[in-house]
Design an enzyme around this catalytic site. Structure first.
Site, PDB file in Angstrom:
ATOM      1  N   ASP A  27     -10.717  -7.077  -4.724  1.00 47.74           N
ATOM      2  CA  ASP A  27     -12.418  -8.115  -5.764  1.00 47.74           C
ATOM      3  C   ASP A  27     -13.034  -6.403  -5.921  1.00 47.74           C
ATOM      4  O   ASP A  27     -12.725  -5.162  -5.533  1.00 47.74           O
ATOM      5  CB  ASP A  27     -13.379  -8.763  -4.817  1.00 47.74           C
ATOM      6  CG  ASP A  27     -14.115  -9.000  -5.096  1.00 47.74           C
ATOM      7  OD1 ASP A  27     -14.250  -9.651  -7.043  1.00 47.74           O
ATOM      8  OD2 ASP A  27     -15.043  -9.554  -4.991  1.00 47.74           O
ATOM      9  N   HIS A  40      -7.756  -3.697 -12.927  1.00 46.02           N
ATOM     10  CA  HIS A  40      -6.906  -4.113 -12.729  1.00 46.02           C
ATOM     11  C   HIS A  40      -6.177  -3.087 -12.109  1.00 46.02           C
ATOM     12  O   HIS A  40      -5.047  -2.676 -11.108  1.00 46.02           O
ATOM     13  CB  HIS A  40      -6.323  -5.919 -13.343  1.00 46.02           C
ATOM     14  CG  HIS A  40      -6.958  -6.836 -13.306  1.00 46.02           C
ATOM     15  ND1 HIS A  40      -8.227  -7.518 -12.604  1.00 46.02           N
ATOM     16  CD2 HIS A  40      -7.403  -6.990 -14.639  1.00 46.02           C
ATOM     17  CE1 HIS A  40      -8.876  -8.208 -12.520  1.00 46.02           C
ATOM     18  NE2 HIS A  40      -9.011  -8.395 -14.106  1.00 46.02           N
ATOM     19  N   LEU A  64       7.663  -3.540   7.013  1.00 47.65           N
ATOM     20  CA  LEU A  64       7.026  -3.979   7.029  1.00 47.65           C
ATOM     21  C   LEU A  64       6.662  -5.155   5.463  1.00 47.65           C
ATOM     22  O   LEU A  64       7.420  -4.693   4.077  1.00 47.65           O
ATOM     23  CB  LEU A  64       5.985  -2.719   5.739  1.00 47.65           C
ATOM     24  CG  LEU A  64       4.596  -3.619   5.214  1.00 47.65           C
ATOM     25  CD1 LEU A  64       3.177  -3.803   6.142  1.00 47.65           C
ATOM     26  CD2 LEU A  64       4.190  -2.599   4.106  1.00 47.65           C
TER      27      LEU A  64
HETATM   28  C1  FPP Z   1     -10.521  -9.830  -8.818  1.00 51.92           C
HETATM   29  O1  FPP Z   1     -11.757  -8.240  -8.963  1.00 51.92           O
HETATM   30  C2  FPP Z   1      -9.506  -8.739  -8.937  1.00 51.92           C
HETATM   31  C3  FPP Z   1      -8.195  -9.411  -9.417  1.00 51.92           C
HETATM   32  C4  FPP Z   1      -8.272 -11.149  -9.665  1.00 51.92           C
HETATM   33  C5  FPP Z   1      -6.689 -10.006  -9.553  1.00 51.92           C
HETATM   34  C6  FPP Z   1      -6.110  -8.370  -8.607  1.00 51.92           C
HETATM   35  C7  FPP Z   1      -5.278  -7.456  -9.581  1.00 51.92           C
HETATM   36  C8  FPP Z   1      -5.088  -6.547  -8.752  1.00 51.92           C
HETATM   37  C9  FPP Z   1      -5.790  -5.924  -7.805  1.00 51.92           C
HETATM   38  C10 FPP Z   1      -3.885  -5.483  -9.810  1.00 51.92           C
HETATM   39  C11 FPP Z   1      -2.624  -6.497 -10.051  1.00 51.92           C
HETATM   40  C12 FPP Z   1      -1.291  -6.302  -9.290  1.00 51.92           C
HETATM   41  C13 FPP Z   1      -0.769  -7.048  -9.903  1.00 51.92           C
HETATM   42  C14 FPP Z   1       0.463  -6.789  -8.962  1.00 51.92           C
HETATM   43  C15 FPP Z   1      -0.217  -8.151 -10.523  1.00 51.92           C
HETATM   44  P1  FPP Z   1     -12.522  -9.341 -10.232  1.00 51.92           P
HETATM   45  O2  FPP Z   1     -11.618  -8.585 -11.824  1.00 51.92           O
HETATM   46  O3  FPP Z   1     -13.230 -10.172  -9.984  1.00 51.92           O
HETATM   47  O4  FPP Z   1     -13.483  -7.566  -9.968  1.00 51.92           O
HETATM   48  P2  FPP Z   1     -14.999  -8.123 -10.542  1.00 51.92           P
HETATM   49  O5  FPP Z   1     -15.726  -8.674  -9.338  1.00 51.92           O
HETATM   50  O6  FPP Z   1     -15.867  -6.545  -9.942  1.00 51.92           O
HETATM   51  O7  FPP Z   1     -15.066  -8.220 -11.451  1.00 51.92           O
END
Ligand code: FPP
Length: 245
Positions: free
Chosen positions: A20, A37, A131
């Site tokens: 997150d 991301h 892993l």
């Molecule tokens: C949450 O942060 C994260 C996600 C919804 C996506 C997680 C994805 C990745 C870490 C990278 C993608 C990797 C691959 C392999 C596709 P948020 O956007 O909700 O953050 P915020 O709460 O600060 O808005």
């Protein structure tokens, strides 16, 4: 360079992470959310390397939830593109390092290109055993429980299972995390203190570790800190703590 590992001592067998804070990381830099991301994918890279080096056997990453479809269309599409790009770029190294790629969630409902990439990565790494990295894709904990319940009901309807034989183990076998131990440690960066529909069944006795660091800034040092904290916990799984002395 020496690997700043957690030092001698047990490591959790299975670590799960809610990745997150990507959006806030980008926002603070005046960048589009997709840039957060993209930076988050770099954190995945470092964490996988550390898990492999430190002997962690299972890593489950909350990559795309069933609720994430509600985000703006361009963000969803950036995440989908990133998934393909990530797998294309990382697969050779994951292969070399003996990493088995798994997918959990309703990932078969992803767009055809993403589904095919995930399927190919799972297939290509099937016999790796150093892993296991499970990507939760189109994942929801409630949906996983619903899907497992439906599979059990179908077995009962087909006469292959008696209702009285439905127990925790039967449920566990029908979850898409079957074959993996339950997570020992769940990490959520970014300061939020929620489970957000992740692995609801599986985290019944998992230890939680929260931190303010945003996922794109998360590196093996943060994982080490979480493991060091985990080592101080006394896990009783609902029983009384063992008497010492
Ligand atoms: C949450 O942060 C994260 C996600 C919804 C996506 C997680 C994805 C990745 C870490 C990278 C993608 C990797 C691959 C392999 C596709 P948020 O956007 O909700 O953050 P915020 O709460 O600060 O808005």
């Amino acid at each position: 360079m020496p690997d700043a590992g957690p030092g001698p001592g047990p490591v959790p067998e299975h670590v799960a992470i809610i990745m997150d804070g990507n959006g806030r990381w980008a926002q603070r830099r005046g960048l589009p959310r997709a840039a957060g991301h993209r930076a988050g994918a770099e954190s995945i890279r470092d964490v996988i390397k550390a898990c492999r080096a430190w002997g962690i056997r299972y890593l489950t990453l909350y990559t795309f939830s069933t609720e994430n479809w509600k985000r703006p269309r361009d963000e969803v599409s950036a995440l989908m593109d990133l998934l393909v790009e990530y797998l294309d770029r990382e697969l050779p190294e994951l292969q070399r390092e003996g990493v088995q790629v798994r997918a959990i969630g309703r990932w078969r409902d992803l767009p055809p290109r993403q589904r095919a990439k995930v399927e190919a990565a799972v297939e290509a790494t099937r016999s790796n055993d150093r892993l296991t990295v499970a990507f939760a894709l189109n994942y929801g904990g409630r949906q996983a429980i619903v899907d497992a319940s439906r599979a059990l009901a179908e077995e009962v309807a087909a006469g292959r299972l008696r209702p009285q034989d439905i127990d925790e183990e039967a449920m566990r076998r029908h979850l898409d995390t079957a074959g993996m131990p339950y997570p020992d440690l769940l990490i959520r960066p970014s300061g939020e203190l929620r489970i957000s529909n992740f692995l609801l069944w599986e985290v019944a006795y998992t230890e939680f570790w929260f931190a303010r660091v945003l996922w794109p800034d998360f590196r093996r040092e943060n994982l080490r800190e979480a493991i060091e904290d985990f080592r101080k916990r006394r896990r009783t799984f609902g029983a009384l703590p063992e008497q010492s002395g």
